[in-house]
Write an enzyme that holds these catalytic residues in place. Structure first.
Site: not given
Ligand code: THU
Length: 134
Positions: A45, A47, A56, A58, A89, A92
């Site tokens: 991920n 940010e 994310c 994935e 999520c 994704c």
């Molecule tokens: N996140 C992912 O990388 N994958 C997911 O399927 C769930 C959420 C990340 C996004 C964000 O950087 C952190 O988790 C908190 O939501």
């Protein structure tokens, strides 16, 4: 998926996890996908100070595969260091449905080697896919 593939994917996803850029949520995620030629592609991920631009693990993983010329994946493993394994999520799930077959397995795992599996169709039933545009 054989245990050997799972172990390799878990290791690769952990490596990606270690590179996650998650200073705002402090929730690092790594992902590793396997191609049909047994190539492993990873993502973490990423940010952003403009929070909504976060991508994310994935989706970064699958996009990285596309950059490398891969468009079909056998499976994808999501790695977090949490006791509750991390499901993908909603966004994704949609992107996974674009590049993995409905019966492909999506796994979540953690540093203890715990694991949960879902099929793509289970995660997103009746997905809107390229077939719907034909
Ligand atoms: N996140 C992912 O990388 N994958 C997911 O399927 C769930 C959420 C990340 C996004 C964000 O950087 C952190 O988790 C908190 O939501």
């Amino acid at each position: 998926m054989s245990d050997k593939f799972f172990d390799d994917l878990q290791r690769a996803a952990k490596h990606a996890y270690d590179n996650a850029y998650a200073p705002y949520s402090n929730f690092s995620v790594g992902a590793a996908a396997l191609t049909f030629e047994d190539k492993i592609i990873t993502g973490c991920n990423v940010e952003n100070a403009s929070y909504g631009l976060t991508v994310c693990a994935e989706r970064n993983c699958l996009a990285s595969g596309i950059v490398q010329g891969e468009q079909k994946f056998r499976t994808i493993v999501i790695y977090t260091e949490t006791s509750k394994l991390t499901p993908p999520c909603g966004a994704c799930r949609q992107v996974i449905s674009e590049f993995l077959e409905p019966n492909a397995i999506v796994s979540a795992t953690n540093q203890l080697g715990e694991r949960v599996d879902w099929s793509v169709a289970e995660l997103l039933p009746d997905a809107f896919t390229p077939k719907d545009l034909e």
